[in-house]
Motif scaffolding. Structure first.
Motif, PDB file in Angstrom:
ATOM      1  N   GLY A 134       0.804  -1.241  -0.490  1.00 37.66           N
ATOM      2  CA  GLY A 134       0.076   0.186  -0.583  1.00 37.66           C
ATOM      3  C   GLY A 134       0.734   1.039  -0.173  1.00 37.66           C
ATOM      4  O   GLY A 134       0.097   2.429  -0.874  1.00 37.66           O
ATOM      5  N   ILE A 135       1.995   1.205   0.993  1.00 38.39           N
ATOM      6  CA  ILE A 135       3.064   2.734   0.612  1.00 38.39           C
ATOM      7  C   ILE A 135       2.770   2.446  -0.087  1.00 38.39           C
ATOM      8  O   ILE A 135       3.474   3.570  -1.306  1.00 38.39           O
ATOM      9  CB  ILE A 135       4.147   2.131   2.283  1.00 38.39           C
ATOM     10  CG1 ILE A 135       3.118   1.774   2.983  1.00 38.39           C
ATOM     11  CG2 ILE A 135       5.022   3.114   1.942  1.00 38.39           C
ATOM     12  CD1 ILE A 135       4.229   2.144   4.429  1.00 38.39           C
ATOM     13  N   ALA A 170       6.529   5.990  -4.548  1.00 43.77           N
ATOM     14  CA  ALA A 170       7.034   5.668  -6.075  1.00 43.77           C
ATOM     15  C   ALA A 170       8.576   4.915  -5.576  1.00 43.77           C
ATOM     16  O   ALA A 170       8.193   3.658  -6.215  1.00 43.77           O
ATOM     17  CB  ALA A 170       6.894   6.685  -6.882  1.00 43.77           C
ATOM     18  N   PRO A 171       9.646   5.234  -5.074  1.00 42.53           N
ATOM     19  CA  PRO A 171      10.577   4.274  -4.131  1.00 42.53           C
ATOM     20  C   PRO A 171      10.177   3.097  -3.561  1.00 42.53           C
ATOM     21  O   PRO A 171      10.917   2.327  -4.153  1.00 42.53           O
ATOM     22  CB  PRO A 171      11.333   5.698  -3.738  1.00 42.53           C
ATOM     23  CG  PRO A 171      10.762   7.129  -3.972  1.00 42.53           C
ATOM     24  CD  PRO A 171       9.266   6.146  -4.374  1.00 42.53           C
ATOM     25  N   ALA A 172       8.995   3.278  -3.343  1.00 45.33           N
ATOM     26  CA  ALA A 172       9.102   1.545  -1.869  1.00 45.33           C
ATOM     27  C   ALA A 172       8.853   1.019  -3.633  1.00 45.33           C
ATOM     28  O   ALA A 172       8.592  -0.250  -2.955  1.00 45.33           O
ATOM     29  CB  ALA A 172       7.719   2.232  -1.294  1.00 45.33           C
ATOM     30  N   ILE A 186      -1.498  -1.756  -8.508  1.00 48.02           N
ATOM     31  CA  ILE A 186      -1.576  -0.750  -8.572  1.00 48.02           C
ATOM     32  C   ILE A 186      -0.119   0.059  -8.366  1.00 48.02           C
ATOM     33  O   ILE A 186      -0.075   1.261  -9.094  1.00 48.02           O
ATOM     34  CB  ILE A 186      -2.902  -0.029  -7.973  1.00 48.02           C
ATOM     35  CG1 ILE A 186      -3.974  -1.631  -7.618  1.00 48.02           C
ATOM     36  CG2 ILE A 186      -2.212   1.120  -7.816  1.00 48.02           C
ATOM     37  CD1 ILE A 186      -4.414  -1.394  -7.133  1.00 48.02           C
ATOM     38  N   ALA A 187       0.752  -0.577  -7.776  1.00 47.44           N
ATOM     39  CA  ALA A 187       1.957   0.482  -7.517  1.00 47.44           C
ATOM     40  C   ALA A 187       2.587   0.218  -8.879  1.00 47.44           C
ATOM     41  O   ALA A 187       3.658   1.570  -9.240  1.00 47.44           O
ATOM     42  CB  ALA A 187       2.544   0.136  -6.263  1.00 47.44           C
ATOM     43  N   PHE A 188       2.755  -0.853  -9.126  1.00 45.30           N
ATOM     44  CA  PHE A 188       3.558  -1.072 -10.667  1.00 45.30           C
ATOM     45  C   PHE A 188       3.206   0.659 -11.489  1.00 45.30           C
ATOM     46  O   PHE A 188       3.769   1.054 -12.430  1.00 45.30           O
ATOM     47  CB  PHE A 188       3.416  -2.377 -11.088  1.00 45.30           C
ATOM     48  CG  PHE A 188       5.258  -2.685 -10.522  1.00 45.30           C
ATOM     49  CD1 PHE A 188       5.228  -2.593 -10.726  1.00 45.30           C
ATOM     50  CD2 PHE A 188       4.387  -4.311 -10.038  1.00 45.30           C
ATOM     51  CE1 PHE A 188       7.205  -3.594  -9.944  1.00 45.30           C
ATOM     52  CE2 PHE A 188       5.594  -5.159  -9.207  1.00 45.30           C
ATOM     53  CZ  PHE A 188       6.471  -4.453  -9.133  1.00 45.30           C
ATOM     54  N   ILE A 189       1.914   0.297 -11.362  1.00 42.78           N
ATOM     55  CA  ILE A 189       0.861   1.429 -12.625  1.00 42.78           C
ATOM     56  C   ILE A 189       2.004   2.432 -12.344  1.00 42.78           C
ATOM     57  O   ILE A 189       1.820   3.202 -13.204  1.00 42.78           O
ATOM     58  CB  ILE A 189      -0.581   1.292 -12.964  1.00 42.78           C
ATOM     59  CG1 ILE A 189      -0.192  -0.456 -13.301  1.00 42.78           C
ATOM     60  CG2 ILE A 189      -0.983   1.933 -13.269  1.00 42.78           C
ATOM     61  CD1 ILE A 189      -2.126  -0.793 -12.765  1.00 42.78           C
ATOM     62  N   ASN A 190       1.915   2.831 -10.972  1.00 50.01           N
ATOM     63  CA  ASN A 190       2.263   4.273 -10.005  1.00 50.01           C
ATOM     64  C   ASN A 190       3.466   4.295 -11.219  1.00 50.01           C
ATOM     65  O   ASN A 190       3.669   5.515 -11.514  1.00 50.01           O
ATOM     66  CB  ASN A 190       1.700   4.427  -8.912  1.00 50.01           C
ATOM     67  CG  ASN A 190      -0.007   4.641  -8.998  1.00 50.01           C
ATOM     68  OD1 ASN A 190      -0.644   4.909  -9.697  1.00 50.01           O
ATOM     69  ND2 ASN A 190      -0.453   4.578  -7.753  1.00 50.01           N
ATOM     70  N   SER A 191       4.020   3.689 -11.179  1.00 49.24           N
ATOM     71  CA  SER A 191       5.335   3.779 -11.269  1.00 49.24           C
ATOM     72  C   SER A 191       5.740   3.476 -12.504  1.00 49.24           C
ATOM     73  O   SER A 191       6.826   4.514 -12.665  1.00 49.24           O
ATOM     74  CB  SER A 191       6.773   1.865 -10.272  1.00 49.24           C
ATOM     75  OG  SER A 191       7.694   2.278 -10.752  1.00 49.24           O
TER      76      SER A 191
END
Length: 380
Positions: A73-74, A79-81, A106-111
């Protein structure tokens, strides 16, 4: 050990990805976070976990489960996480944490939107590598546990087979021993019936010849022949007795005798003796037991019978006891009503038992407390 190696490899590649994606404080924060997260999850998730499903089985596994969701979630908002997601994927694959998997996507999409396709794709490759290593380690763990289970089952089966083999060997030895005893009995019987009777007839004939021929030297020569025949007869008689004595199996003899009681009684037999019992004691024990069993069969109204014969360093103890497991109502003298006349009815049998006990210098004790009990002690 596989988990440690896998995590070191993933952490090293992830550090390289962090260095290529960003630097400064974010890089240091991600390094510390990666080390702390890897150490915590390694400690919280049991190495011997058997149930690979999204059902944590302990408090530590629940903590690791929520920690994976927290880090994923973080990574959506920081993004660095995203460089920590390969470490998350390794543990979430093991624990079947699908929630952390969805948050990682979802985090990969933001990255992808922030760092571009190249750097994000490199992180995705590390993410996939972590999943493959996790699946590989899981399969190895399952195979290792299956191997240990099969090995333990094999050891247990081998132990059972070894015990069964020992039982078969003991049964075979018992059969051989019984066959030897039977053969000795047969030889002794044949010697007694054939050679013994022939010698006896020869001795009688020699006595008749001695009575007829009293003149010398014929009488003296016939006397020498008679003495030789007497000596041969004595030697044969001694050999036959030795063979017969060796063939007497006290335990087997008592076992055959108790068959008489089995239809109407519950038998508890305990015999613990060696093979070096003296001949007079063998005859005495068998005779006493035979009398006791005969008396029980004729006169006892009780249902339970205990026969025990035990060897001690200096004596043998024989106990024959017929009784009821639930004590009957006793008369005013303390004797069971069903056995109050037992001793009077079997007086001749008891006299025979006393005679046999005295013949081997033993002691006899009789009690009528809850049935009829014969206690015999015979010194060695």
């Amino acid at each position: 050990m596989n988990r440690i190696i896998d995590k070191i490899l993933i952490l090293a590649i992830s550090l390289y990805a962090m260095n290529s994606m960003f630097g400064g404080n974010a890089f240091m924060i991600c390094i510390y976070a990666a080390i702390i997260f890897s150490a915590l999850n390694y400690y919280l998730i049991r190495g011997d976990k058997l149930n690979y499903s999204m059902k944590p089985e302990s408090g530590g596994e629940w903590c690791a489960f929520f920690l994976e969701i927290l880090v994923a979630g973080i990574a959506i908002f920081f993004a660095p996480a995203v460089s920590l997601l390969p470490l998350v994927s390794y543990d979430s694959t093991r624990s079947r944490n699908y929630i952390a998997g969805v948050l990682s996507i979802i985090a990969f999409i933001n990255s992808f939107l922030e760092y571009g396709p190249y750097k994000t794709f490199f992180t995705i490759l590390i993410f996939a590598l972590a999943i493959v290593l996790s699946i590989k380690s899981e399969k190895l763990s399952i195979l290792s546990k299956d191997y240990k289970r099969v090995r333990d089952d094999s050891v247990e089966k081998n132990n059972k087979l070894r015990l069964q083999n020992m039982e078969l060997i003991n049964a075979r030895d018992t059969e051989i021993y019984n066959a030897q005893l039977s053969e000795r009995n047969r030889i002794a019987r044949e010697i007694h019936d054939n050679v013994g009777h022939t010698l006896s007839r020869a001795i009688l004939q020699m006595g008749a010849l001695l009575a007829i021929h009293k003149e010398e030297p014929v009488h003296g020569q016939l006397e020498e022949v008679r003495q030789t025949l007497d000596s041969a007869m004595n030697n044969i008689r001694s050999s036959v007795h030795d063979l017969h004595d060796d063939s007497i199996d006290v335990k087997a003899s008592i076992g055959q005798m108790v068959e008489l009681l089995k239809p109407d009684h519950n038998i508890n037999m305990d015999i613990d003796i060696g093979d070096d019992m003296a001949r007079p004691i063998k005859y005495a024990v068998i005779g006493i037991t035979k009398e006791g069993i005969s008396n029980i069969n004729k006169h006892s109204k009780n249902k339970d019978v205990t026969i025990s014969l035990n060897e001690h360093p200096s004596m043998y103890q024989l106990v024959i006891h017929d009784y009821n497991s639930s004590k009957e109502k006793q008369d005013s003298k303390g004797n069971s009503s069903s056995n109050s006349s037992h001793e009077h009815e079997v007086g001749m049998g008891l006299e025979n038992i006393r005679s046999r006990v005295e013949s081997v210098n033993g002691t006899l004790t009789i009690s009528t407390d809850n049935g009829f009990r014969i206690f015999v002690t015979i010194p060695k």
